[in-house]
Write a protein that holds these residues in place. Structure first.
Motif, short mmCIF file in Angstrom:
data_model
loop_
_atom_site.label_atom_id
_atom_site.label_comp_id
_atom_site.label_asym_id
_atom_site.label_seq_id
_atom_site.Cartn_x
_atom_site.Cartn_y
_atom_site.Cartn_z
N SER A 410 0.80 -1.23 0.00
CA SER A 410 0.00 0.00 0.00
C SER A 410 0.83 1.28 0.00
O SER A 410 0.39 2.31 -0.50
N VAL A 411 2.01 1.22 0.60
CA VAL A 411 2.80 2.44 0.78
C VAL A 411 4.05 2.38 -0.07
O VAL A 411 4.87 1.48 0.09
N HIS A 412 4.18 3.33 -0.97
CA HIS A 412 5.39 3.43 -1.81
C HIS A 412 5.84 4.88 -1.78
O HIS A 412 5.37 5.72 -2.54
N LEU A 413 6.73 5.20 -0.88
CA LEU A 413 7.18 6.57 -0.72
C LEU A 413 8.68 6.60 -0.55
O LEU A 413 9.22 5.95 0.35
N ASN A 414 9.34 7.33 -1.43
CA ASN A 414 10.78 7.58 -1.29
C ASN A 414 10.95 9.05 -0.94
O ASN A 414 10.59 9.93 -1.73
#
Length: 463
Positions: A410-414
């Motif tokens: 669900s979470v894809h944050l760079n």
């Protein structure tokens, strides 16, 4: 509670049968905390287990409660004698090693605890201060007990009623001394004393009584007992007498946590003789079964079965076909079937030369199926009967594993990409030093906040 029970139409002595095959985890921890002497733990014929004593002796919070309880009991048991010595000989508690255990006083001092105050001119003042310390610190021992036991009930055993007043300590002392022989190993606890035998006889008896004292009923008996020697011996003999054994699981009709608990409570050396565990699973039940590989070193094969119709599973057909293949092509002569569904009878009848042992759940398997197994001479046992007190750890690990999977999906944050995009969109230029300083101050320490509806947001540090 009666003195006898009926078992298969025969009357037996109650305590030995009614509390048969229990565990000793709870009673050993309670015994340690209330101050039961070490010699009791060292006696193999007594319920409290020395390995739990040794484990808790390394826990500072547990040590403090134990030694406070030891001293409180010593005072209660010798109240008049101590009071006379203090009054007539002007001696304090530290100078009475023949009554107040010096080792407990020393250990409390080592752990930074002192209950002797200059203002304590009366003996009851010492008890009040001990009661205050126990009341303030007993919650530090909550984590020693599993979440399925009511902590409030256990905590109450340590809290003297009205124990911060002189009248309260006097009332407790009167009750204790009048019924000394009823208290577990004559150590003080807060209860209505009655002739219950040894309330720390084993976990099953203790949990039953503990809940009864609070007008409640304890029903989670698989948490405080394990399958008996008869059941385990039959399982071990079945595996030992086999050339090659495979465990097949109908995942739709079995509980993964109960099976994990069962495997954990069987002899490791014997269970390792099982060559494979084959899970026949449906997409609707797959998630929970992923935990099994974490709790056994037996090779696990997970076979997913697609549904032709949403309301019709093909697990039973696939299970039967694969078991036949294992028997005829891989020379598997023995199968442990884990399922509470009657559909596996087709497999048993189709392999007359194979040997079978069946693990079922008590409430899910009907009497007709049990009767058919018994008439065919096939041994079956209940997964529910195996100790599941450690199931909470298994379930917690399963939850964490599934939540991490959800987070990963669900979470894809760079944050570096986020920072670059923010600089581009705002047309702000920063030197490498400025960028590094801003990152360390505002981005590295970002936090998650969760509102009352469970919605998650990310907040940057603005200060």
């Amino acid at each position: 509670m009666g003195n006898s029970v009926m078992l298969n139409g025969v009357e037996y002595a109650g305590e030995q049968i009614a509390y048969k095959d229990s565990t000793y985890e709870l009673v050993s921890k309670v015994a340690y905390l209330i101050g039961v002497p070490l010699r009791i733990f060292q006696n193999e014929h007594e319920p409290p287990k020395i390995e739990i004593y040794n484990r808790l002796e390394q826990d500072k919070n547990a040590r403090i409660i134990r030694n406070l309880c030891i001293i409180r009991t010593a005072i209660e048991r010798n109240y008049r004698k101590i009071n006379d010595i203090m009054r007539m000989e002007y001696r304090g508690l530290l100078s009475m090693p023949e009554i107040i255990p010096a080792s407990s006083m020393q250990q409390l001092s080592n752990d930074g605890i002192s209950f002797i105050k200059k203002s304590s001119t009366k003996l009851c003042h010492h008890i009040i201060e001990i009661n205050r310390l126990i009341s303030d610190r007993i919650n530090n021992c909550k984590s020693l007990f599993p979440i399925w036991i009511n902590w409030a009930y256990i905590k109450e055993l340590f809290i003297m009623p009205n124990g911060l007043t002189e009248d309260g300590t006097k009332d407790a002392a009167d009750i204790y001394y009048a019924s000394l022989s009823y208290y577990p190993y004559q150590m003080y606890i807060n209860w209505v004393p009655m002739d219950e035998g040894n309330v720390l006889y084993n976990d099953k008896k203790f949990a039953t009584l503990l809940y009864q004292w609070h007008c409640d009923a304890f029903t989670e008996y698989s948490k405080v007992s394990d399958a008996g020697a008869f059941v385990k011996t039959n399982i071990y003999d079945f595996i030992d007498d086999s050339e090659k054994t495979v465990l097949v699981v109908d995942c739709e009709n079995s509980d993964p946590y109960k099976l994990c608990a069962t495997l954990k409570n069987l002899d490791y050396e014997v269970i390792q003789k099982i060559t494979a565990i084959i899970l026949f699973d449906d997409v609707h039940t797959a998630t929970a079964w992923r935990i099994l590989e974490n709790y056994t070193r037996i090779p696990v094969e997970h076979i997913m079965i697609e549904r032709i119709k949403q309301n019709k599973s093909l697990v039973d057909i696939k299970l039967t076909a694969r078991a036949c293949q294992e028997h005829y092509q891989k020379q598997v002569d023995s199968f442990v079937i884990v399922s509470s569904d009657s559909d596996y009878w087709g497999l048993i009848s189709s392999l007359p030369d194979a040997r079978f042992l069946v693990m079922i759940e008590r409430e899910k398997c009907g009497p007709d199926m049990k009767a058919a197994l018994a008439e065919s001479g096939i041994f079956y046992c209940y997964l529910d009967d195996f100790y599941s007190g450690n199931c909470e750890d298994i379930k917690k690990n399963a939850l964490f594993k599934e939540m991490y999977r959800w987070i990963d999906n669900s979470v894809h944050l760079n944050v570096n990409d986020m920072f670059d995009a923010a600089l581009r969109n705002t047309r702000i230029e920063m030197s490498p030093a400025e960028r590094r300083q801003f990152y360390e101050k505002h981005i590295r320490h970002m936090t998650l906040t969760i509102d009352e509806n469970g919605n998650v947001s990310i907040e940057l540090k603005r200060g």
